[in-house]
Design an enzyme around this catalytic site. Structure first.
Site, PDB file in Angstrom:
ATOM      1  CD  GLU A 253     -13.705  18.726   3.339  1.00 55.03           C
ATOM      2  OE1 GLU A 253     -13.021  19.387   4.115  1.00 55.03           O
ATOM      3  OE2 GLU A 253     -13.218  17.847   2.602  1.00 55.03           O
TER       4      GLU A 253
ATOM      5  N   GLY B 122       0.812  -1.214   0.000  1.00 54.18           N
ATOM      6  CA  GLY B 122       0.000   0.000   0.000  1.00 54.18           C
ATOM      7  C   GLY B 122       0.839   1.254   0.000  1.00 54.18           C
TER       8      GLY B 122
ATOM      9  CB  VAL C 178      -0.734  -8.048  -1.391  1.00 51.90           C
ATOM     10  CG1 VAL C 178      -0.417  -9.168  -0.416  1.00 51.90           C
ATOM     11  CG2 VAL C 178       0.544  -7.391  -1.884  1.00 51.90           C
TER      12      VAL C 178
ATOM     13  N   GLY D 195      -0.256   4.470   0.229  1.00 48.38           N
ATOM     14  CA  GLY D 195      -1.038   5.640   0.668  1.00 48.38           C
ATOM     15  C   GLY D 195      -0.169   6.528   1.537  1.00 48.38           C
ATOM     16  CG  PHE D 196      -1.751  10.089   3.435  1.00 44.37           C
ATOM     17  CD1 PHE D 196      -1.118  11.270   3.114  1.00 44.37           C
ATOM     18  CD2 PHE D 196      -3.068   9.924   3.065  1.00 44.37           C
ATOM     19  CE1 PHE D 196      -1.782  12.281   2.439  1.00 44.37           C
ATOM     20  CE2 PHE D 196      -3.750  10.922   2.397  1.00 44.37           C
ATOM     21  CZ  PHE D 196      -3.108  12.101   2.086  1.00 44.37           C
TER      22      PHE D 196
ATOM     23  CG  ASP E 103      -7.296   5.055   7.236  1.00 44.77           C
ATOM     24  OD1 ASP E 103      -6.878   5.919   8.035  1.00 44.77           O
ATOM     25  OD2 ASP E 103      -8.040   5.309   6.272  1.00 44.77           O
TER      26      ASP E 103
ATOM     27  CB  ALA F 254      -3.937  12.367   6.098  1.00 43.10           C
ATOM     28  CD  GLN F 255      -0.572  15.224  10.119  1.00 41.87           C
ATOM     29  OE1 GLN F 255       0.344  14.780  10.794  1.00 41.87           O
ATOM     30  NE2 GLN F 255      -0.348  15.864   8.995  1.00 41.87           N
TER      31      GLN F 255
END
Ligand SMILES: Cc1cc2nc3c(=O)[nH]c(=O)nc-3n(C[C@H](O)[C@H](O)[C@H](O)COP(=O)(O)OP(=O)(O)OC[C@H]3O[C@@H](n4cnc5c(N)ncnc54)[C@H](O)[C@@H]3O)c2cc1C
Length: 433
Positions: free
Chosen positions: A175, A15, A84, A17-18, A306, A323-324
Site C-alpha cells: 500500500e 491498551g 504499564v 487498540g482495536f 495481536d 484488526a478483525q
C-alpha cells in the site's frame, strides 16, 4: 492511579487498540464492572490508514480517536494515560509510570511492535510506521528529501534522495509503495517542476517469491501487475542485510543507495514484563492463550488481539495479526467476562474470517473473500467502503470521505506539509516505540 474503591469487580485493560477498545466499550455498557482503560497514548490509532498519513493523503487527526470518548458520561469507567511497566499477578497488581492499580481481572491488549529480526543497524537507520508520529516522520522525510533534491547539483546525492526503498511486500509495503508511486506520478510533476520525475525510483523488496505473501497467489499476481503499472520496481527473493543510512545491502547483487529506507517487514508481540516466561511464546513474543483468551497459567489474566497467540487446528500459528481477530476477541471476551461473573461456563472463541484486502494506488485493490479473489476498481470500492465503515468516529469518517473524494477528483494530496521536520530533529525526536 487515583481510581476509587468500588463494590464492583475491577477490570484493568492495558491498551486501547482495536481489541482493548472493543472489550472496554462492551464492558462499560454492562455496568457490572469497574472498568479502567489504560493506554500510553490518549487516542486510538486506525493503523490500516497510517500509510495515507505518510503519503500526505490524510491528516493524522482523521485516523485517531480520543480514548476518553469511550468513557464519556459513563459510570464506573476510567481512562488513564499511562504506560504499564510490569504486572505482579500474584498480588493482582499492575505498575505504571503514574502508579499502581489492583485488579480483579486483567486484560492485556498491548498489540505488537515492529520486528527488525535482531538487525540493529536497520533499526538505527531505517524509518518505520506503527504509530501516527512515525507516519508523520515518513511524510516529513519524503518531502524534505524532495526539497533537497530540487536544489542539489550532486548527481549521486540526488539519486540517493530520489530513491525510495521499502522492505517487506506485505499489505503495508504494497500500500505504501503504491501510494508513493501515485505521489510521484500525480503530485511531484506539478509541485516540483524543476525535478525530473523519471529520476524518482520506488523499490519494493521482498524476501519471499511473491508480493502479499499472506494473500492468495492470484491476489499476489494482480497486485504485482498493478504495482508495476504504477512504476514500482519489485525485487523478490531479496533479503535486506544492512542499512547504514545511505546504502541498503541485500543478499543479492543489488544494493540500493537511498536516504529513505522504510522497514515494513514484520511485527512481533509487545508483552508487558512480569508474567511467567512460559506464558509467552518465544519467537512470536505473544502470550499463549486458550480458547477463552486466558493467558497460560492464569485464570484472571486475559490477552486479546495481536498480543494473543491462540493456536487451533485452523490456525496452528495463531490468528493473523490484523484488526478483525482483535475486534472479534475484544467483543467475545466482554461476553465471557459477564458469563464469569454470572458463574456460567465460558464460550470458546471462533474466528470469523471476513477476508483480506490491500489497495494499490488511487483506484485499484485486491480482495480475497471466501476462497474467491478479485481485483481492480470494484475491489478498491469495497476496500474504501470497509475502511470508512471500520474507521472509529463519525467525524473521522466524514473528514476521510471528504479528503478521499477531493484527492480523487483533483489528483491531489492536501496534507503535503513538513510540520515537524524529521531530518533536522532526528536525534531529539522520538521515532522509536
Ligand atoms: C501500518 C499498518 C497497517 C496495517 N494495516 C492493516 C489492514 O489494512 N488491515 C488489518 O486488518 N490490519 C492492519 N494492520 C494490523 C492491525 O492494525 C492490528 O492487527 C491491530 O491494530 C491489532 O489490534 P490490537 O488492539 O491488538 O493492538 P493495537 O491496535 O496495536 O493497540 C495496542 C494499544 O496498546 C497500547 N499499549 C501498548 N503497550 C502499552 C503499555 N505497556 N501500556 C499502555 N499502553 C500500551 C498502544 O499504545 C496501543 O494503543 C496494520 C498495522 C499496521 C502497523
Amino acid at each position: 492511579m487515583n481510581i476509587p474503591t468500588s463494590n464492583l469487580p475491577t477490570i484493568a485493560i492495558i491498551g486501547g487498540g482495536f481489541a482493548g477498545m472493543n472489550v472496554a466499550k462492551k464492558l462499560i455498557k454492562l455496568q457490572k464492572f469497574q472498568v479502567v482503560l489504560i493506554d500510553k497514548k490518549n487516542y486510538h490509532t486506525f493503523q490500516p490508514l497510517l500509510y495515507q498519513v505518510s503519503t500526505s493523503s490524510l491528516e493524522p487527526d482523521s485516523i485517531a480517536y480520543p480514548l476518553r470518548k469511550v468513557i464519556t458520561k459513563k459510570k464506573n469507567a476510567f481512562f488513564r494515560l499511562a504506560e504499564v511497566t510490569s504486572i505482579d499477578a500474584e498480588h493482582t497488581t499492575i505498575f505504571s509510570d503514574i502508579g499502581e492499580l489492583k485488579y480483579d481481572y486483567l486484560v492485556i491488549s498491548t498489540g505488537s511492535k515492529t520486528n527488525f529480526f535482531g538487525n540493529d543497524r536497520v533499526e538505527d537507520n531505517a524509518i518505520w510506521m506503527k504509530t501516527i508520529p512515525q507516519a508523520l516522520n515518513i511524510r516529513s522525510l519524503i518531502l524534505e528529501n524532495l526539497e533537497q533534491a530540487a536544489i542539489t547539483q550532486d548527481l549521486e546525492v540526488r539519486k540517493r534522495l530520489l530513491n525510495f526503498v521499502i522492505a517487506g511486500a506485505g499489505p503495508t509495503g504494497v500500500e505504501l509503495s503504491g501510494a508513493i508511486a501515485e505521489v510521484r506520478n500525480n503530485v511531484i510533476p506539478r509541485d516540483y517542476p524543476d525535478l525530473n520525475v523519471s529520476e524518482i525510483k520506488i523499490h519494493l523488496l521482498e524476501g519471499l517469491d511473491r508480493v502479499l505473501p499472506p494473500m492468495s497467489e492470484k491476489a499476489s499476481r494482480k497486485a504485482e501487475k498493478f504495482l508495476k503499472d504504477l512504476g514500482v520496481e519489485i525485487h523478490l527473493n531479496t533479503m535486506v542485510q544492512d542499512y547504514d543510512g545511505k546504502v541498503v545491502k541485500t543478499n543479492t547483487d543489488k544494493d540500493f543507495n537511498t536516504e529513505t529506507f522504510i522497514w515494513s517487514a514484520g511485527v512481533t508481540g509487545s508483552p508487558v514484563k512480569g508474567l511467567n516466561a512460559s506464558a509467552i511464546a518465544e519467537r512470536a513474543n505473544r502470550y499463549n492463550v486458550n480458547v477463552f483468551n486466558q493467558v497460560d497459567g492464569y485464570e484472571n489474566v486475559f490477552a486479546i488481539g495481536d498480543i494473543a497467540l491462540m493456536k487451533s487446528k485452523d490456525y496452528p500459528r495463531g490468528h493473523p495479526m490484523v484488526a478483525q481477530p482483535a475486534i472479534q476477541q475484544g467483543k467475545h471476551l466482554a461476553k465471557n467476562l459477564e458469563r464469569l461473573l454470572n458463574n456460567q461456563p465460558l464460550k470458546p472463541f471462533n474466528y470469523n474470517d471476513k477476508g483480506t484486502m490491500a489497495t494499490i494506488g488511487r483506484n485499484k485493490a485486491v480482495v480475497d473473500l471466501n476462497k474467491s479473489t478479485f481485483g481492480g476498481f470494484f475491489a478498491w470500492f469495497i476496500w474504501m467502503f470497509v475502511h470508512l465503515w471500520f474507521l472509529v468516529g463519525f467525524r473521522n469518517r466524514i473528514i476521510t470521505f471528504f479528503n478521499w473524494t477531493y484527492s480523487y477528483i483533483n489528483y491531489d494530496r492536501a496534507a503535503r506539509l513538513i510540520i515537524r521536520p524529521f531530518k533536522m530533529h532526528k536525534v531529539e525526536m522520538e521515532h522509536k516505540e
